[in-house]
Design a protein around this motif. Structure first.
Motif, PDB file in Angstrom:
ATOM      1  N   VAL A 146       0.842  -1.145   0.068  1.00  0.00           N
ATOM      2  CA  VAL A 146       0.074  -0.030   0.208  1.00  0.00           C
ATOM      3  C   VAL A 146       0.798   1.212  -0.065  1.00  0.00           C
ATOM      4  O   VAL A 146       0.940   2.343  -0.771  1.00  0.00           O
ATOM      5  CB  VAL A 146      -0.824   0.033   1.244  1.00  0.00           C
ATOM      6  CG1 VAL A 146      -1.768   1.414   1.334  1.00  0.00           C
ATOM      7  CG2 VAL A 146      -2.057  -0.962   1.089  1.00  0.00           C
ATOM      8  N   TYR A 180       3.139   1.719  -3.491  1.00  0.00           N
ATOM      9  CA  TYR A 180       2.399   1.918  -4.616  1.00  0.00           C
ATOM     10  C   TYR A 180       1.739   3.374  -4.227  1.00  0.00           C
ATOM     11  O   TYR A 180       0.985   3.546  -5.459  1.00  0.00           O
ATOM     12  CB  TYR A 180       1.743   0.732  -5.437  1.00  0.00           C
ATOM     13  CG  TYR A 180       2.706  -0.264  -5.815  1.00  0.00           C
ATOM     14  CD1 TYR A 180       3.321   0.184  -7.072  1.00  0.00           C
ATOM     15  CD2 TYR A 180       2.863  -1.226  -5.294  1.00  0.00           C
ATOM     16  CE1 TYR A 180       4.288  -0.954  -7.579  1.00  0.00           C
ATOM     17  CE2 TYR A 180       3.638  -2.403  -5.579  1.00  0.00           C
ATOM     18  CZ  TYR A 180       4.303  -2.129  -6.779  1.00  0.00           C
ATOM     19  OH  TYR A 180       5.071  -3.014  -7.300  1.00  0.00           O
ATOM     20  N   GLY A 181       1.658   3.613  -3.330  1.00  0.00           N
ATOM     21  CA  GLY A 181       0.831   4.861  -2.760  1.00  0.00           C
ATOM     22  C   GLY A 181      -0.857   4.735  -3.194  1.00  0.00           C
ATOM     23  O   GLY A 181      -1.530   5.523  -3.770  1.00  0.00           O
ATOM     24  N   PHE A 182      -1.230   3.721  -2.603  1.00  0.00           N
ATOM     25  CA  PHE A 182      -2.666   3.312  -2.861  1.00  0.00           C
ATOM     26  C   PHE A 182      -3.773   4.206  -2.317  1.00  0.00           C
ATOM     27  O   PHE A 182      -3.339   4.788  -1.320  1.00  0.00           O
ATOM     28  CB  PHE A 182      -2.923   2.029  -1.998  1.00  0.00           C
ATOM     29  CG  PHE A 182      -2.544   0.765  -2.666  1.00  0.00           C
ATOM     30  CD1 PHE A 182      -1.836   0.445  -3.783  1.00  0.00           C
ATOM     31  CD2 PHE A 182      -3.618  -0.463  -2.397  1.00  0.00           C
ATOM     32  CE1 PHE A 182      -1.493  -0.544  -4.465  1.00  0.00           C
ATOM     33  CE2 PHE A 182      -3.168  -1.910  -3.253  1.00  0.00           C
ATOM     34  CZ  PHE A 182      -2.157  -1.740  -4.193  1.00  0.00           C
ATOM     35  N   SER A 183      -4.782   4.595  -3.019  1.00  0.00           N
ATOM     36  CA  SER A 183      -5.792   5.418  -2.464  1.00  0.00           C
ATOM     37  C   SER A 183      -6.417   4.600  -1.307  1.00  0.00           C
ATOM     38  O   SER A 183      -6.354   3.619  -1.151  1.00  0.00           O
ATOM     39  CB  SER A 183      -6.629   5.917  -3.598  1.00  0.00           C
ATOM     40  OG  SER A 183      -7.685   4.659  -3.877  1.00  0.00           O
ATOM     41  N   VAL A 184      -7.306   5.395  -0.616  1.00  0.00           N
ATOM     42  CA  VAL A 184      -8.209   4.710   0.606  1.00  0.00           C
ATOM     43  C   VAL A 184      -8.885   3.729  -0.040  1.00  0.00           C
ATOM     44  O   VAL A 184      -9.156   2.281   0.601  1.00  0.00           O
ATOM     45  CB  VAL A 184      -9.032   5.735   1.488  1.00  0.00           C
ATOM     46  CG1 VAL A 184      -9.845   5.203   2.309  1.00  0.00           C
ATOM     47  CG2 VAL A 184      -7.895   6.815   1.902  1.00  0.00           C
ATOM     48  N   ALA A 185      -9.713   4.140  -1.130  1.00  0.00           N
ATOM     49  CA  ALA A 185     -10.569   3.211  -1.828  1.00  0.00           C
ATOM     50  C   ALA A 185      -9.732   1.579  -2.183  1.00  0.00           C
ATOM     51  O   ALA A 185     -10.239   0.628  -2.038  1.00  0.00           O
ATOM     52  CB  ALA A 185     -11.163   3.628  -3.079  1.00  0.00           C
ATOM     53  N   ALA A 186      -8.553   2.055  -2.751  1.00  0.00           N
ATOM     54  CA  ALA A 186      -7.732   0.822  -3.257  1.00  0.00           C
ATOM     55  C   ALA A 186      -7.271  -0.189  -1.961  1.00  0.00           C
ATOM     56  O   ALA A 186      -7.389  -1.395  -1.943  1.00  0.00           O
ATOM     57  CB  ALA A 186      -6.491   1.147  -4.169  1.00  0.00           C
TER      58      ALA A 186
END
Ligand SMILES: N[C@@H](CCC(=O)N[C@@H](CS)C(=O)NCC(=O)O)C(=O)O
Length: 315
Positions: A20, A23-29
């Motif tokens: 997470v 890859y700098g995931f968003s909250v939704a991802a």
């Protein structure tokens, strides 16, 4: 139920936050990843019913240099059940997984049960095998007298842990040897960990077993009290410490615990050879205690040695 699969899942749980962040995931991802992991965990649970892992019916979790393991191992050999041993490096399982050895894993169909604590394992074995092989299981019958003696023996076993570590811990190489660093039975990934973590493990042992002069002295006093009593009981040449001609599980427990310091040939039934420490390799203070005990308790020493000779001969 699904040992390997749950271990892989646990590894994924640790990797997930790194992925997470990487890859700098968003909250939704990130939430999507959590849902995926939950689904995977559910699949693993279901897979335990659909395709259970093929494990032996009885697996004994061990570290090879353990007198509590030897107590159970000997009783299982005596009972004549098929089982496999799964060895781990000494102390890692206790302090990082919170489990002690011996640990018995029992598979009945798709269900796996885990039993810790040597008395509980012996109670299970007696209940499980009594109907199937009554004559062979009789030595495991937990009479009030045997249970009472077993408690004293287990206390002797715990005092021996303090005694062993008091003498062994200052010698890093010898301690690591006893923990299985040179044993082919120890999983290869655990051996370098033992070396790396030695100072931590030694500190944890010192703290949890209260390894100090006073505790060592009171432990030796308790060991000698038990040895003195058993030695006196055995002086009349009886076959069982508790009397009579039939041996029972407490006799094997006494021999297994005493074998920790006496190190008779055949200790471990051939499964503790790689962690064996001969008397002339032990630190001077340890050797002095052993030699004093050998001289002071001849009936007990002869009894244990004779039992180990019988063990080697498969009797
Ligand atoms: N009450 C337990 C005591 C067992 C015990 O203290 N086992 C030690 C080895 S002798 C242990 O689990 N050490 C943890 C380890 O080395 O991972 C029993 O009767 O089984």
């Amino acid at each position: 139920m699904t040992d390997k699969r749950t271990t892989i899942f646990a590894a994924l749980l640790f990797i997930a936050p790194i992925v997470v962040a990487w890859y700098g995931f968003s909250v939704a991802a990130a939430a999507g990843l959590v849902v995926l992991l939950l689904l995977l965990r559910w699949m693993i649970t279901l897979s335990g019913f659909v395709a259970p892992e093929k494990t032996p019916e009885l697996v004994l979790g061990t570290i090879s240099a353990s007198h509590f393991v030897e107590k159970v191992r000997w009783c299982m050999d005596r009972l004549g059940v098929d089982y496999v041993e799964k060895a781990a490096a000494g102390t890692l399982g206790a302090f990082y997984r919170g489990r002690t050895v011996p640990q018995l894993k029992v598979r009945t169909g798709g269900v796996r049960s885990v039993i810790g604590n040597s008395p509980d394992i012996l109670r299970y074995l007696y209940g499980r095998y009594l109907a199937e092989r009554p004559e062979r299981a009789a030595f495991l019958e937990p009479t009030t007298e045997r249970l009472d003696f077993e408690k004293k023996l287990d206390a002797y076993g715990r005092s021996l842990q303090v005694w062993v570590y008091y003498h062994l811990l200052p010698d890093r190489d010898l301690t690591l040897h006893a923990w299985g660093v040179n044993s082919p039975e120890t999983p290869s990934w655990q051996r370098p960990l033992l070396r790396l973590l030695f100072p931590v493990q030694a500190a944890l042992i010192r703290f949890s077993f209260r390894i100090n002069d006073a505790h060592y002295a009171s432990g030796v006093a308790r060991i000698e009290e038990l040895l003195g009593n058993v030695n006196a009981d055995l002086a009349d040449g009886r076959a069982s410490v508790l009397g009579g001609e039939e041996r029972n599980y407490t006799d094997y427990a006494f021999a297994a615990f005493t074998g920790l310091w006496l190190m008779p040939q055949g200790y471990g039934g051939g499964r503790a050879d790689a962690t064996r420490i001969e008397r002339d390799q032990t630190p001077a203070g340890m050797r002095a205690d052993i030699e004093r005990w050998v001289e002071a308790y001849p009936a007990a020493v002869n009894y244990v040695e004779a039992l180990y000779t019988r063990r080697k001969e498969g009797l």
